[in-house]
Design a protein around this motif. Structure first.
Motif, PDB file in Angstrom:
ATOM      1  N   ASP A 198       0.846  -1.190   0.000  1.00 57.03           N
ATOM      2  CA  ASP A 198       0.000   0.000   0.000  1.00 57.03           C
ATOM      3  C   ASP A 198       0.884   1.243   0.000  1.00 57.03           C
ATOM      4  OD1 ASP A 198      -1.955  -1.864   0.212  1.00 57.03           O
ATOM      5  OD2 ASP A 198      -2.457  -1.435   2.302  1.00 57.03           O
ATOM      6  N   THR A 199       0.492   2.258  -0.753  1.00 59.16           N
ATOM      7  CA  THR A 199       1.358   3.422  -0.879  1.00 59.16           C
ATOM      8  C   THR A 199       0.566   4.711  -1.050  1.00 59.16           C
ATOM      9  OG1 THR A 199       3.233   4.361  -2.106  1.00 59.16           O
ATOM     10  CG2 THR A 199       1.547   3.229  -3.390  1.00 59.16           C
ATOM     11  N   ARG A 200       1.189   5.798  -0.599  1.00 58.62           N
ATOM     12  CA  ARG A 200       0.713   7.150  -0.872  1.00 58.62           C
ATOM     13  C   ARG A 200       1.733   7.902  -1.735  1.00 58.62           C
ATOM     14  NH1 ARG A 200      -0.549   6.532   4.634  1.00 58.62           N
ATOM     15  NH2 ARG A 200      -2.782   6.772   5.157  1.00 58.62           N
ATOM     16  N   ASN A 201       2.792   7.212  -2.132  1.00 56.66           N
ATOM     17  CA  ASN A 201       3.884   7.841  -2.859  1.00 56.66           C
ATOM     18  C   ASN A 201       3.439   8.227  -4.269  1.00 56.66           C
ATOM     19  OD1 ASN A 201       6.318   7.783  -4.748  1.00 56.66           O
ATOM     20  ND2 ASN A 201       7.322   7.745  -2.731  1.00 56.66           N
ATOM     21  N   GLN A 202       3.456   9.526  -4.549  1.00 61.90           N
ATOM     22  CA  GLN A 202       2.977  10.029  -5.826  1.00 61.90           C
ATOM     23  C   GLN A 202       3.810   9.522  -6.988  1.00 61.90           C
ATOM     24  OE1 GLN A 202       0.227  11.772  -6.271  1.00 61.90           O
ATOM     25  NE2 GLN A 202       0.447  12.207  -8.462  1.00 61.90           N
ATOM     26  N   TYR A 251      -8.446   1.244  -2.269  1.00 64.40           N
ATOM     27  CA  TYR A 251      -7.666   1.723  -1.134  1.00 64.40           C
ATOM     28  C   TYR A 251      -7.267   0.576  -0.201  1.00 64.40           C
ATOM     29  CZ  TYR A 251      -9.024   6.402  -2.635  1.00 64.40           C
ATOM     30  OH  TYR A 251      -9.202   7.547  -3.365  1.00 64.40           O
ATOM     31  N   HIS A 252      -6.440   0.902   0.791  1.00 57.16           N
ATOM     32  CA  HIS A 252      -5.927  -0.088   1.740  1.00 57.16           C
ATOM     33  C   HIS A 252      -7.049  -0.778   2.503  1.00 57.16           C
ATOM     34  CE1 HIS A 252      -6.660   2.446   5.361  1.00 57.16           C
ATOM     35  NE2 HIS A 252      -6.613   3.408   4.454  1.00 57.16           N
ATOM     36  N   TRP A 279      -8.344  11.007  -5.884  1.00 54.69           N
ATOM     37  CA  TRP A 279      -7.602  10.463  -4.737  1.00 54.69           C
ATOM     38  C   TRP A 279      -7.992  11.170  -3.446  1.00 54.69           C
ATOM     39  CZ3 TRP A 279      -2.111  11.745  -2.892  1.00 54.69           C
ATOM     40  CH2 TRP A 279      -1.677  10.802  -1.944  1.00 54.69           C
ATOM     41  N   GLN A 313      -6.292  10.873  -0.551  1.00 53.30           N
ATOM     42  CA  GLN A 313      -5.068  10.949   0.265  1.00 53.30           C
ATOM     43  C   GLN A 313      -4.805   9.688   1.088  1.00 53.30           C
ATOM     44  OE1 GLN A 313      -3.136  13.720  -0.248  1.00 53.30           O
ATOM     45  NE2 GLN A 313      -4.765  14.298  -1.695  1.00 53.30           N
ATOM     46  N   GLU A 314      -5.662   8.660   0.963  1.00 53.86           N
ATOM     47  CA  GLU A 314      -5.436   7.409   1.678  1.00 53.86           C
ATOM     48  C   GLU A 314      -4.484   6.508   0.882  1.00 53.86           C
ATOM     49  OE1 GLU A 314      -6.601   6.407   4.712  1.00 53.86           O
ATOM     50  OE2 GLU A 314      -7.370   8.461   4.943  1.00 53.86           O
ATOM     51  N   ALA A 315      -3.929   5.497   1.552  1.00 52.82           N
ATOM     52  CA  ALA A 315      -2.981   4.586   0.895  1.00 52.82           C
ATOM     53  C   ALA A 315      -3.687   3.738  -0.165  1.00 52.82           C
ATOM     54  CB  ALA A 315      -2.328   3.687   1.935  1.00 52.82           C
TER      55      ALA A 315
END
Length: 403
Positions: free
Chosen positions: A246-250, A284-285, A318, A320-322
């Protein structure tokens, strides 16, 4: 159908019949491309995909009409409804072309007379012209339908193949893509007859199973049935992937979207279609799913176009969640031959360059596989894996694998 979009427009404006008319993305000089044109315009050199300014230069009295795709789709639905009045075995293959199996036609009528009746009904009820090919199978019927335009009816019997079919250039054969014509010619296959009589082992070695299939058709063999459901076999084309974590990395998201866009573009190219709609799926996660879609005014099919639109949808959707999974799908598909993009005056040069780059990438991917050419640093791992796999098989870039 003959000059379908233009013919539909003329059915609404019969006073323009006999005049050079073209349907364009924009009727203003230099701001669009020709979508289709009447035979009077074609006689002056006007061609599909030609810039409007060039068409006007060749044919100063050219009458330009803006495209109306909803009108064309309605006409298409009506014409196929009419054809189904003759037989339930109607297979649409594009907005203006289809196959009919009339083997079990109940009336005692010669096929040529039946074709005449279909032409007359289309002219009377819809004011639209068409050309019809009559043959024992789909390939020969398609080839026959192109032999007399406009308003032609052609019968192509198997015994007539050497006289009517074999002298045609290989580029005129249905199933031979424009990009592969040069490859066939380099192999000494200049006409359909050359393909029909060529050494089977050589065709198999150079062109694989698809080449052998084409050779059979060049000799008049085609066992494909008329399938009324084939038009529904793919309503959308898409691809999705579950992320390693799981990621939030743009940066990781953008890299994943680029890879997905490459895959979807590759599959669109294989089907020779473009899309009027694109959808982004985000899981999402916590397993919640969000879908965001966009209808397009111009059809897209290139990786760069798909990526840019998917990225735009991502930024809107999006929360902002993973992220666990990303997917891109395209819908409202149309054959590339009926797709067009209006080229804006200020971006036309860039559009043309981008198109040429995408065409080159597409050609390499079709020959060597999707991972032969990939874009961006994000594609490094998949590119490395692809090279290792080819090395293990002992293959190289100068010899494409057979299908």
């Amino acid at each position: 159908m003959n000059s379908f979009f233009a013919s539909v427009e003329l059915s609404f404006r019969p006073e323009l019949r006999g005049k050079p008319v073209a349907v364009a993305g924009s009727v203003k000089d230099r701001r669009g491309i020709i979508v289709t044109s009447t035979y009077e315009a074609r006689a002056k050199g006007v061609k599909t995909a030609m810039p409007v300014w060039q068409a006007k230069k060749l044919c100063p009295d050219l009458i330009l009409l803006s495209s109306n795709f909803e009108r064309y789709r309605t006409a298409s639905r009506n014409l196929f409804d009419l054809l189904r009045g003759y037989t339930s075995l109607v297979e649409p293959v594009s907005i203006d072309e289809g196959f009919l199996d009339v083997t079990q036609y109940t009336e005692n009528i010669h096929p040529y007379k039946l074709a005449e009746r279909i032409q007359q009904d289309l002219q009377r009820d819809m004011d639209l012209p068409c050309s019809i090919g009559i043959a024992p199978n789909k390939f020969l019927a398609k080839m026959a339908s192109d032999m007399k335009k406009p308003n032609g009816i052609t019968i192509l019997r198997k015994r007539e193949i050497p006289q009517l079919l074999w002298p045609l250039a290989i580029s005129e054969m249905q199933g031979i893509g424009k990009k592969t014509v040069e490859k066939w010619e380099k192999a000494g296959i200049l006409t359909i007859g050359d393909l029909a009589k060529a050494d089977t082992a050589m065709i198999g070695e150079k062109f694989g199973s698809s080449g052998l299939k084409l050779q059979k058709r060049a000799n008049g063999h085609d066992e494909r049935p008329v399938n009324p459901d084939s038009i529904h076999e793919f309503k959308s084309i898409g691809h999705s992937t579950t992320l390693p974590s799981d990621t939030r990395n743009q940066q990781k998201v953008e890299a994943t979207l680029q890879q997905l866009a490459d895959s979807v573009s590759f599959r669109l190219a294989r089907k020779e279609v473009a899309a009027y709609g694109i959808q982004l799926t985000i899981k999402y996660h916590d397993w919640k799913i969000t879908n965001k879609s966009q209808k397009l005014s111009n059809p897209c099919h290139t990786s760069s176009e798909i990526y840019e639109r998917a990225l735009s949808l991502w930024r809107k959707a999006w929360n902002q969640e993973a992220i666990r999974l990303l997917g891109i799908s395209t819908y409202d598909l149309v054959e590339k031959s009926h797709a067009y993009k209006q080229l804006d005056l200020f971006t036309q040069e860039k559009d043309v360059k981008d198109y040429q780059v995408e065409q080159a990438l597409e050609t390499l991917q079709q020959r060597f596989g999707q991972q032969a050419i990939v874009k961006g640093a994000a594609s490094f791992d998949s590119r490395k894996k692809w090279i290792e796999q080819r090395s293990m098989r002992g293959t190289s870039l100068d010899k494409p694998e057979e299908e």
